[in-house]
Design a protein around this motif. Structure first.
Motif, PDB file in Angstrom:
ATOM      1  N   ASN A   1      36.752 -49.824   8.074  1.00 55.59           N
ATOM      2  CA  ASN A   1      36.257 -48.958   6.996  1.00 55.59           C
ATOM      3  C   ASN A   1      36.113 -47.495   7.402  1.00 55.59           C
ATOM      4  OD1 ASN A   1      35.953 -51.271   5.378  1.00 55.59           O
ATOM      5  ND2 ASN A   1      33.926 -51.649   6.277  1.00 55.59           N
ATOM      6  N   ALA A   2      36.431 -47.212   8.655  1.00 56.17           N
ATOM      7  CA  ALA A   2      36.187 -45.851   9.142  1.00 56.17           C
ATOM      8  C   ALA A   2      36.952 -44.813   8.318  1.00 56.17           C
ATOM      9  CB  ALA A   2      36.585 -45.758  10.606  1.00 56.17           C
ATOM     10  N   LYS A   3      36.314 -43.662   8.111  1.00 57.96           N
ATOM     11  CA  LYS A   3      36.958 -42.575   7.371  1.00 57.96           C
ATOM     12  C   LYS A   3      36.646 -41.240   8.024  1.00 57.96           C
ATOM     13  CE  LYS A   3      36.982 -44.452   2.694  1.00 57.96           C
ATOM     14  NZ  LYS A   3      36.458 -44.308   1.334  1.00 57.96           N
ATOM     15  N   MET A   4      37.608 -40.355   7.980  1.00 58.75           N
ATOM     16  CA  MET A   4      37.393 -39.009   8.508  1.00 58.75           C
ATOM     17  C   MET A   4      36.912 -38.096   7.386  1.00 58.75           C
ATOM     18  SD  MET A   4      37.656 -37.215  11.331  1.00 58.75           S
ATOM     19  CE  MET A   4      39.029 -37.598  12.428  1.00 58.75           C
ATOM     20  N   ALA A   5      35.741 -37.494   7.580  1.00 55.35           N
ATOM     21  CA  ALA A   5      35.253 -36.453   6.664  1.00 55.35           C
ATOM     22  C   ALA A   5      35.884 -35.137   7.087  1.00 55.35           C
ATOM     23  CB  ALA A   5      33.731 -36.359   6.748  1.00 55.35           C
ATOM     24  N   ILE A   6      36.440 -34.410   6.102  1.00 59.53           N
ATOM     25  CA  ILE A   6      37.190 -33.195   6.418  1.00 59.53           C
ATOM     26  C   ILE A   6      36.729 -32.045   5.523  1.00 59.53           C
ATOM     27  CG2 ILE A   6      39.513 -32.172   6.631  1.00 59.53           C
ATOM     28  CD1 ILE A   6      40.662 -35.014   6.811  1.00 59.53           C
ATOM     29  N   ASN A   7      36.545 -30.894   6.110  1.00 57.63           N
ATOM     30  CA  ASN A   7      36.269 -29.694   5.326  1.00 57.63           C
ATOM     31  C   ASN A   7      36.951 -28.507   6.020  1.00 57.63           C
ATOM     32  OD1 ASN A   7      35.304 -28.060   3.291  1.00 57.63           O
ATOM     33  ND2 ASN A   7      33.118 -28.261   3.857  1.00 57.63           N
TER      34      ASN A   7
ATOM     35  N   ASP B   1      29.346 -23.174  16.208  1.00 66.74           N
ATOM     36  CA  ASP B   1      29.916 -22.097  15.415  1.00 66.74           C
ATOM     37  C   ASP B   1      31.290 -21.638  15.873  1.00 66.74           C
ATOM     38  OD1 ASP B   1      27.633 -19.584  16.700  1.00 66.74           O
ATOM     39  OD2 ASP B   1      29.054 -20.922  17.652  1.00 66.74           O
ATOM     40  N   TYR B   2      31.896 -22.338  16.833  1.00 74.24           N
ATOM     41  CA  TYR B   2      33.205 -21.849  17.263  1.00 74.24           C
ATOM     42  C   TYR B   2      34.377 -22.347  16.420  1.00 74.24           C
ATOM     43  CZ  TYR B   2      33.374 -26.051  20.394  1.00 74.24           C
ATOM     44  OH  TYR B   2      33.355 -27.306  20.935  1.00 74.24           O
ATOM     45  N   TYR B   3      34.108 -23.249  15.466  1.00 71.54           N
ATOM     46  CA  TYR B   3      35.216 -23.699  14.615  1.00 71.54           C
ATOM     47  C   TYR B   3      35.640 -22.595  13.653  1.00 71.54           C
ATOM     48  CZ  TYR B   3      34.409 -28.271  16.534  1.00 71.54           C
ATOM     49  OH  TYR B   3      34.265 -29.307  17.406  1.00 71.54           O
ATOM     50  N   THR B   4      36.945 -22.473  13.447  1.00 73.78           N
ATOM     51  CA  THR B   4      37.458 -21.370  12.639  1.00 73.78           C
ATOM     52  C   THR B   4      38.067 -21.813  11.312  1.00 73.78           C
ATOM     53  OG1 THR B   4      39.481 -21.483  13.949  1.00 73.78           O
ATOM     54  CG2 THR B   4      37.858 -19.801  14.571  1.00 73.78           C
ATOM     55  N   SER B   5      38.471 -23.085  11.175  1.00 75.62           N
ATOM     56  CA  SER B   5      38.941 -23.538   9.847  1.00 75.62           C
ATOM     57  C   SER B   5      38.679 -25.030   9.651  1.00 75.62           C
ATOM     58  CB  SER B   5      40.397 -23.156   9.600  1.00 75.62           C
ATOM     59  OG  SER B   5      41.246 -23.663  10.588  1.00 75.62           O
ATOM     60  N   THR B   6      39.630 -25.892   9.970  1.00 77.55           N
ATOM     61  CA  THR B   6      39.417 -27.333   9.778  1.00 77.55           C
ATOM     62  C   THR B   6      38.180 -27.814  10.542  1.00 77.55           C
ATOM     63  OG1 THR B   6      41.838 -27.520   9.842  1.00 77.55           O
ATOM     64  CG2 THR B   6      40.576 -29.577   9.903  1.00 77.55           C
ATOM     65  N   ILE B   7      37.332 -28.585   9.887  1.00 78.29           N
ATOM     66  CA  ILE B   7      36.230 -29.253  10.594  1.00 78.29           C
ATOM     67  C   ILE B   7      36.239 -30.737  10.247  1.00 78.29           C
ATOM     68  CG2 ILE B   7      34.575 -27.443  11.232  1.00 78.29           C
ATOM     69  CD1 ILE B   7      33.344 -27.585   8.546  1.00 78.29           C
TER      70      ILE B   7
ATOM     71  N   ARG C   1      39.365 -27.137  14.187  1.00 72.26           N
ATOM     72  CA  ARG C   1      40.207 -26.063  14.725  1.00 72.26           C
ATOM     73  C   ARG C   1      39.317 -24.939  15.237  1.00 72.26           C
ATOM     74  NH1 ARG C   1      45.071 -24.076  15.366  1.00 72.26           N
ATOM     75  NH2 ARG C   1      46.130 -25.918  14.517  1.00 72.26           N
ATOM     76  N   TYR C   2      39.618 -24.477  16.436  1.00 72.80           N
ATOM     77  CA  TYR C   2      38.823 -23.404  17.060  1.00 72.80           C
ATOM     78  C   TYR C   2      39.814 -22.454  17.727  1.00 72.80           C
ATOM     79  CZ  TYR C   2      39.348 -26.575  21.070  1.00 72.80           C
ATOM     80  OH  TYR C   2      39.870 -27.403  22.028  1.00 72.80           O
ATOM     81  N   ASP C   3      40.180 -21.391  17.007  1.00 69.17           N
ATOM     82  CA  ASP C   3      41.283 -20.536  17.441  1.00 69.17           C
ATOM     83  C   ASP C   3      40.862 -19.405  18.373  1.00 69.17           C
ATOM     84  OD1 ASP C   3      43.120 -22.080  16.140  1.00 69.17           O
ATOM     85  OD2 ASP C   3      43.236 -20.814  14.350  1.00 69.17           O
ATOM     86  N   LYS C   4      39.550 -19.257  18.618  1.00 64.84           N
ATOM     87  CA  LYS C   4      39.101 -18.093  19.397  1.00 64.84           C
ATOM     88  C   LYS C   4      38.480 -18.466  20.744  1.00 64.84           C
ATOM     89  CE  LYS C   4      38.594 -15.466  15.237  1.00 64.84           C
ATOM     90  NZ  LYS C   4      39.967 -14.924  15.149  1.00 64.84           N
ATOM     91  N   LEU C   5      38.440 -19.761  21.071  1.00 71.65           N
ATOM     92  CA  LEU C   5      37.680 -20.185  22.248  1.00 71.65           C
ATOM     93  C   LEU C   5      38.542 -20.355  23.505  1.00 71.65           C
ATOM     94  CD1 LEU C   5      34.674 -21.169  22.872  1.00 71.65           C
ATOM     95  CD2 LEU C   5      35.656 -23.461  22.770  1.00 71.65           C
TER      96      LEU C   5
END
Lengths: 286, 286
Positions: B153-159, B232-238, B257-261
């Protein structure tokens, strides 16, 4: 691209192709061991300093010690054997207790070529019984593991500490170095001693079990009267695995029976027999 | 039998049945990842202190630091991400660089129920490209891994962090807690904001790739407009993985996604997207 900070001396990254090989090696050995009735155990990377103190003689200075924010004196584990002894005393497992453990160990050595301050050990031991069947099982497990890894010529060198009981420590040390310093530089009486050496009764029985129970032959192991092993905690069987089957070559793992060590925390003697692979060196050879 | 010394607070032994389960879990995830083109990497347990300093904000005080015999200031690694950034700057691997790493990490936290000072992380990341196909691959890898482990039943929550760009930090924090504090305790304008939230263009495209390339469906993932993630280092997809598919339950891994780290040591921006499983919690649930 700018370079980043380095890793500290003696510590290193393991690149993907090598890391992949390591994973395959570890899985093959672990599978072989599980088939023979060994189960994995994990102990923490960090122990109280005093758990490790007084266990390694002169090498104690190589232990990484530190104090945490709560002023506890902690240490990075130096091997997987002292933690096993602590585990056995605390958990009182059913004997024979057959466990394997793969883990990082830390030693503040002078990092020479190929020597690291963090490395990976793969230990397996049977704790709690003196039965020679367990010596045979440890030997068979090591041989089967190494053959699975493709070392078709590998052989286990086997001796019994019992054979040296009439000798002085200096004599034993000299015998242990025969292949290193050459026969011509070894005292004649020691060469004669070695030539007359025979497998003890215990070894003869172990060899029989290796043949009848595990289908092994003198293609897989041999009696090595020059094998002494430096570590003085071994009490009878001593073992070194030769990757190409040559007595004179550097071994890729060693072990034996050590009946007086595991009980150090339990306040009584607990017999044990075991073997340890150095995963870093093994990976170089595969 | 006498009891031996204890393990330090927050450090523990992992008994054979659990250690065996851990090994199976790790191998299943690793196999899934290798099939998708990720390769293992190993970095040392110990880094120079200064490599880790200034990277974790207030949590920096939780880093285990010590000085070795040569007066070098060392630290136990706190996560696997800063070492990855160091590795990338030093080794300049070909991009996209897809690696996974399983390793012990150390945090001097107050050990509450189920919280340890040494624990095992399983990280996988794709470094060096902004391509949304890599976001999809990371999501698919996590979902396939968890389904392999039996979580049907696992599901990925995406924002997408993009969705919050008009909001103040306090608003984002409140939205992130909706399931914890309840809708009745959330400000009405924020509930309305969430209700109006829609997948960004990037997310819509990622969802399409998940369906067409990886055979996944809305049984496997869902758009979660309340998902903000603290770091706070995520830049788009979480991302957060819900073991029983319920948005309100505790997740068993997270990423994004973390494009600056990753470029912190390389002196330039290096995009990355990744995910991390906590092996200890996962083992409790399997």
């Amino acid at each position: 691209m700018k370079k980043g900070p380095l890793t500290p001396k003696g510590f290193r990254d393991i690149n993907p192709p090598i890391a992949k090989k390591r994973r395959e090696i570890i899985n093959k050995i672990a599978d072989t061991l599980e088939n023979l009735g060994f189960n994995p155990l994990e102990t923490p990377t960090i122990e109280f300093s005093e758990t490790l103190e007084g266990k390694y003689g002169d090498e104690e200075k190589l232990i990484y010690k530190f104090t945490d924010r709560g002023d506890r004196k902690l240490a990075l584990r130096y091997d997987l054997t002292v933690p096993l002894a602590r585990y056995v005393a605390n958990n009182n497992p059913q004997f024979p207790f057959r466990r394997y453990q793969i883990g990082q160990v830390f030693r503040g050595e002078n990092p020479q070529k190929g020597r690291f301050r963090e490395f990976t050990q793969f230990d397996f031991d049977t704790v709690g019984v003196v039965d020679i069947n367990e010596d045979a099982k440890i030997i068979a497990a090591a041989i089967k593991s190494i053959k699975e890894l493709g070392f078709k010529n590998a052989k286990m060198a086997i001796n019994d500490r019992e054979n040296f009981k009439s000798l002085k420590v200096e004599d034993i040390r000299e015998i242990d170095k025969i292949y290193k310093i050459g026969k011509e530089n070894t005292r004649k009486e020691l060469l004669e001693f070695v030539e007359k050496s025979k497998p003890t009764n215990r070894l003869t029985q172990i060899f029989e079990i290796l043949k009848s129970e595990y289908g092994l032959s003198y293609q897989d192991f041999f009696f090595d009267p020059t094998l002494a092993r430096g570590l003085d905690y071994y009490t009878s069987t001593i073992l070194e695995l030769k990757p190409d089957g040559k007595p004179e070559e550097q071994s890729i793992g060693g072990g034996g029976r050590y009946d007086k060590l595991i009980g150090m925390f339990a306040g009584r003697e607990i017999p044990a027999v075991g073997f340890s692979f150095g995963i870093d060196r093994l990976t170089e050879l595969v």
